[in-house]
Motif scaffolding. Structure first.
Motif, PDB file in Angstrom:
ATOM      1  N   ILE A 176      44.740  36.552  25.040  1.00 38.67           N
ATOM      2  CA  ILE A 176      45.702  36.819  26.253  1.00 38.67           C
ATOM      3  C   ILE A 176      45.766  35.643  27.134  1.00 38.67           C
ATOM      4  N   SER A 177      46.923  34.961  26.969  1.00 36.20           N
ATOM      5  CA  SER A 177      47.047  33.808  27.796  1.00 36.20           C
ATOM      6  C   SER A 177      48.447  34.117  28.855  1.00 36.20           C
ATOM      7  N   LEU A 186      40.577  42.461  33.911  1.00 35.89           N
ATOM      8  CA  LEU A 186      41.431  41.492  32.928  1.00 35.89           C
ATOM      9  C   LEU A 186      40.566  40.097  32.897  1.00 35.89           C
ATOM     10  N   SER A 187      39.054  40.204  32.985  1.00 32.07           N
ATOM     11  CA  SER A 187      38.080  39.227  32.937  1.00 32.07           C
ATOM     12  C   SER A 187      37.942  38.649  31.516  1.00 32.07           C
ATOM     13  N   ASP A 188      37.485  37.545  31.398  1.00 29.35           N
ATOM     14  CA  ASP A 188      37.245  36.753  30.312  1.00 29.35           C
ATOM     15  C   ASP A 188      38.363  36.810  29.310  1.00 29.35           C
ATOM     16  N   CYS A 189      39.565  36.480  29.729  1.00 28.22           N
ATOM     17  CA  CYS A 189      40.707  36.341  29.050  1.00 28.22           C
ATOM     18  C   CYS A 189      40.857  34.718  28.921  1.00 28.22           C
ATOM     19  N   ASN A 190      42.053  34.332  28.723  1.00 24.23           N
ATOM     20  CA  ASN A 190      42.522  33.309  28.760  1.00 24.23           C
ATOM     21  C   ASN A 190      43.970  32.989  29.588  1.00 24.23           C
ATOM     22  N   LEU A 191      43.758  33.600  30.628  1.00 25.68           N
ATOM     23  CA  LEU A 191      44.937  33.528  31.705  1.00 25.68           C
ATOM     24  C   LEU A 191      45.044  32.424  32.470  1.00 25.68           C
ATOM     25  N   PHE A 192      46.072  31.495  32.530  1.00 28.08           N
ATOM     26  CA  PHE A 192      46.323  30.512  33.367  1.00 28.08           C
ATOM     27  C   PHE A 192      47.032  30.933  34.734  1.00 28.08           C
ATOM     28  N   ASN A 193      47.587  31.960  34.595  1.00 24.56           N
ATOM     29  CA  ASN A 193      48.260  32.542  35.998  1.00 24.56           C
ATOM     30  C   ASN A 193      49.082  33.964  35.594  1.00 24.56           C
TER      31      ASN A 193
END
Length: 479
Positions: free
Chosen positions: A119-120, A138-145
């Motif tokens: 999930i980015s 939403l912890s330890d996903c790959n979100l940049f913003n």
């Protein structure tokens, strides 16, 4: 009466709880198990699911889909589940969530999607329909913003967990969320806290920004956090703070600034923290603490100053925090001189601090402060270094004097032996002529003895001076 009518009558006679249990078990997905205690829980975790089941029990209040192989959530993915309160999708392979995927879950309170590394990106309408959501993970996903308006419907949201992502700044989506009480943003890649990052968060009680790359905090960044109680800023890259960084945080109880690069502590930082109970300043590079730094911390119980570069802690810096429950000072290069005598007395009296190893002066290096003795001379404290120097000087003078007397004694004894030897030799080799000339010989011997004594008086000082000169050359520390 038909069989169907009879079944309906039987169901009508059942208690509500029993009816719910029956309905929960009847509609349970084949790959899941359903339990009924107080409410219907659907357990589909670790089931190897690559797709969602086609339907869930309408009475379900909790669904656990952790540790499967789910990749995609379509619109209205769960249908209509008016009783659902908790939904967990942790540890899946979700990469895309269609806007409106959670429509039909109008009473959902908790949504967990942590540990989905693919999930980015999240669409602005990802959480449409979740108007009662209180907790989102939403912890330890790959979100940049995340989009600024993503929580426009989640006005009731209280807890937001977004730690261990790739955020470069505090998400603008949190601004103005009046009901947020907990924000977890640790272990991201944030480098600064802007003056408007946390505006409107008047209910926030817990803020975790630890283990980021924060090196700049703008003035008044925390001005709206009037109810904040626990604040983690540790393990960042802070070398300084704004003059009134924590102004207005009158309810703050715990502040962690450990593991940064601070070299000094300003008395203006903590002026408003009258309810602060625990303060971490450990693992920095502190060299000095400004006088008056702790004077307003009237509720302080625990102070961590360990693992810094502090050499001294003068009493005016420390006052009036005499009611501390615990003070941590280990791993500092303490200079155990008279400026720390008050601290030793405090240690002895209250037993609330220990492990203060001395780095200097050399006379007490390696000792704990509790083992150092501070003698007084004329009512004035004598530093261990000065005491050691005085003792050493006295010992050196005494030793020099003793060796001088020993040398002088040896010289005199040698002269006496020479004279006695000469007299014995004369008697042994005496002749009749010498006997006859005894009076003349006695006069000569008397004159020789007087000459030898005169020479000795001149020689001894020169010998002694030569010896002293050789001693000074061979012992540079004595000069």
């Amino acid at each position: 009466m038909t069989a169907l009518a009879f079944a309906v009558c039987v169901l009508c006679l059942l208690p509500q709880a029993a009816l719910t249990r029956w309905a929960c078990a009847r509609a349970c997905p084949a790959s899941c198990s359903c339990t009924q205690e107080r409410s219907c829980s659907v357990l589909c975790d670790r089931s190897g699911l690559a797709e969602l089941p086609k339907e869930f029990p309408c009475e379900a209040s909790a669904i656990n889909l952790d540790k499967n192989r789910l990749k995609f959530l379509s619109e209205r993915a769960f249908g209509t589940l008016p009783s659902l309160k908790s939904l967990s999708l942790d540890h899946n392979n979700i990469s895309f969530i269609t806007p409106g995927a959670f429509k039909g879950l109008s009473n959902l309170v908790e949504l967990k999607m942590a540990h989905n590394e693919y999930i980015s990106y999240l669409h602005t309408r990802t959480f449409t329909g979740l108007k009662k959501l209180l907790r989102l993970d939403l912890s330890d996903c790959n979100l940049f913003n995340i989009p600024d308006r993503i929580f426009i419907e989640q006005t009731a949201l209280k807890e937001l967990l977004c730690f261990q992502n790739n955020f470069r700044r505090i998400p603008g989506a949190v601004r103005g969320m009046e009901n947020l009480t907990h924000i977890y943003l640790e272990r991201n890649k944030m480098e600064a806290v802007a003056y408007n990052s946390l505006l409107g968060l008047g209910s926030l009680r817990y803020l975790n920004l630890q283990e980021n790359r924060i090196n700049v905090i703008h003035e008044q960044s925390f001005q709206d956090l009037v109810r904040l109680e626990n604040f983690y800023l540790n393990d960042n890259l802070l070398s300084d703070l704004p003059r009134f960084a924590f102004k207005g945080l009158i309810r703050l109880k715990m502040l962690n600034l450990g593991g940064n690069q601070l070299t000094n502590v300003s008395k203006t930082w903590f002026g408003d923290l009258v309810e602060l109970e625990v303060l971490y300043l450990d693992r920095n590079q502190l060299l000095c603490i400004e006088e008056g730094t702790f004077e307003n911390l009237t509720s302080l119980i625990s102070l961590h100053l360990n693992s810094n570069n502090l050499t001294s802690l003068p009493l005016p810096v420390f006052q009036p925090v005499y009611f501390l429950g615990r003070l941590y000072l280990f791993k500092n290069p303490w200079e155990c001189d008279c400026s720390l005598k008050w601290l030793k007395q405090w240690m002895d009296s209250y037993k609330l601090v220990r492990d203060i190893p001395c780095a200097s002066p050399s006379s007490v290096a390696g000792l704990d402060l509790s083992q150092v003795v501070f003698p007084s001379a004329n009512g004035t404290c004598v530093n261990p270094a000065e005491l050691n120097l005085t003792t050493a000087s006295s010992d050196t003078a005494s030793t020099t004097e003793n060796r001088f007397h020993s040398l002088l004694s040896k010289l005199l004894q040698q002269e006496l032996r020479d004279e006695m030897g000469n007299g014995t030799e004369s008697r042994r080799n005496g002749t009749l002529q010498e006997a006859e000339d005894g009076q003349l010989s006695a006069g000569v011997r008397g004159q020789r003895a007087q000459t030898d004594q005169t020479l000795l008086c001149f020689m001894v000082p020169w010998l002694v001076l030569g010896w002293i000169r050789s001693e000074l050359v061979s012992c540079p520390s004595c000069t």
